[in-house]
Scaffold this active site. Structure first.
Site, mmCIF file in Angstrom:
data_model
loop_
_atom_site.group_PDB
_atom_site.id
_atom_site.type_symbol
_atom_site.label_atom_id
_atom_site.label_comp_id
_atom_site.label_asym_id
_atom_site.label_seq_id
_atom_site.Cartn_x
_atom_site.Cartn_y
_atom_site.Cartn_z
ATOM 1 N N ASP A 165 9.452 -41.200 21.686
ATOM 2 C CA ASP A 165 8.401 -40.205 21.876
ATOM 3 C C ASP A 165 9.051 -38.848 22.130
ATOM 4 O OD1 ASP A 165 6.247 -38.622 22.760
ATOM 5 O OD2 ASP A 165 5.201 -40.383 23.539
ATOM 6 N N THR A 238 11.928 -47.156 6.823
ATOM 7 C CA THR A 238 10.607 -47.761 6.883
ATOM 8 C C THR A 238 9.648 -47.036 5.940
ATOM 9 O OG1 THR A 238 9.755 -46.343 8.658
ATOM 10 C CG2 THR A 238 11.013 -48.297 9.314
ATOM 11 N N ARG A 239 8.541 -47.695 5.669
ATOM 12 C CA ARG A 239 7.548 -47.114 4.770
ATOM 13 C C ARG A 239 7.007 -45.798 5.324
ATOM 14 N NH1 ARG A 239 2.036 -48.201 4.585
ATOM 15 N NH2 ARG A 239 2.335 -49.971 5.981
#
Length: 268
Positions: A165, A238-239
């Site tokens: 984050d 990742t996608r």
């Protein structure tokens, strides 16, 4: 940047008596409870729906492959995994697709992956079961408590912090995980030569990470030019990361080695 979509129908909740745990044999809602001091945390627990498959995995596999981070004992990593293979700690794994791929690609490395997102915990357990990945353990709770209270010095062969984050608002910067005190604690649990690998798509945070890591005496940049590193082959794209790159987002990887030190630093 973690992949969040799932085609399963959300699991319909069943009525529970007051105080009854959501998953009786699964992760506890607050494993450390009030045993440790209150402090500003770098994570925020997220509540979202758990699919039937994720719920079944939590009930069935948590006793076998799950770890509640309660801070009440030291962990024997060889006992936890059932072997003496090197262990890499991954802090924050989203839905676990990238973690499962890394575990499948490198079966000689154990991955202790921790998060506080219940659907992600169930999804990673399900992936590990489906793919026959015995080198994954899923931790539930606070990474600081795990590092400080439950891991032995020099017990980790690597640390991965992917897309933490960024806490973009200035008043929240104190919540960011990559800070000098955290690095000192992490260094005390990493073996000399261990790799600390961070990745973020938030450029201001990347700049702070590079500055803080470069200034820390226990870490050395693997890049001779002192800058960011190309994404290594072992970190899957990742996608959702690919979609971000298509939109012009810039992802920064930072690879630093834990350097040997002549004096032992105490973890705070």
């Amino acid at each position: 940047m973690s992949e969040r979509q799932n085609t399963e129908e959300p699991r319909r909740p069943h009525p529970r008596a007051k105080g009854e745990p959501r998953f009786p044999d699964g992760p506890r809602p607050d494993p450390a409870g009030s045993h440790f001091e209150r402090r500003i945390r770098s994570f925020q627990p997220r509540r979202s729906r758990v699919t039937q498959g994720q719920a079944d995995a939590l009930q069935r596999l948590w006793p076998k492959w799950g770890l509640d981070i309660d801070g009440q004992r030291k962990i024997d990593l060889a006992e936890l995994f059932g072997n003496d293979k090197p262990v890499v700690l991954e802090i924050g794994f989203g839905m676990g697709e990238a973690t499962a791929r890394m575990a499948a690609d490198d079966p000689d490395t154990n991955i202790l992956a921790i998060d506080v997102h219940t659907p992600g915990q169930g999804n990673l357990l399900n992936l590990a079961d489906q793919k026959g990945l015995s080198n994954i353990r899923v931790g539930n709770g606070d990474a600081i408590i795990l590092l400080r209270e439950m891991l032995q010095p020099d017990s980790l062969s690597g640390l991965r912090v992917y897309f933490p984050d960024p806490w973009p608002k200035k008043r929240h910067h104190k919540r960011r995980l990559i800070q000098p005190d955290f690095l000192t604690l992490a260094a005390s649990r990493l073996r000399p030569g261990a790799l600390l690998h961070c990745a973020t798509d938030w450029e201001p945070y990347a700049e702070v990470m590079l500055e803080v890591l470069t200034a820390h005496p226990d870490f050395e940049n693997t890049r001779p030019d002192g800058g960011y590193a190309p994404r290594p082959d072992f970190r899957p794209l990742t996608r959702f990361e690919g979609q971000g790159l298509d939109k012009g987002h810039v992802v920064h990887d930072l690879l630093f080695l834990r350097v040997p030190s002549s004096t032992t630093r105490s973890a705070t």
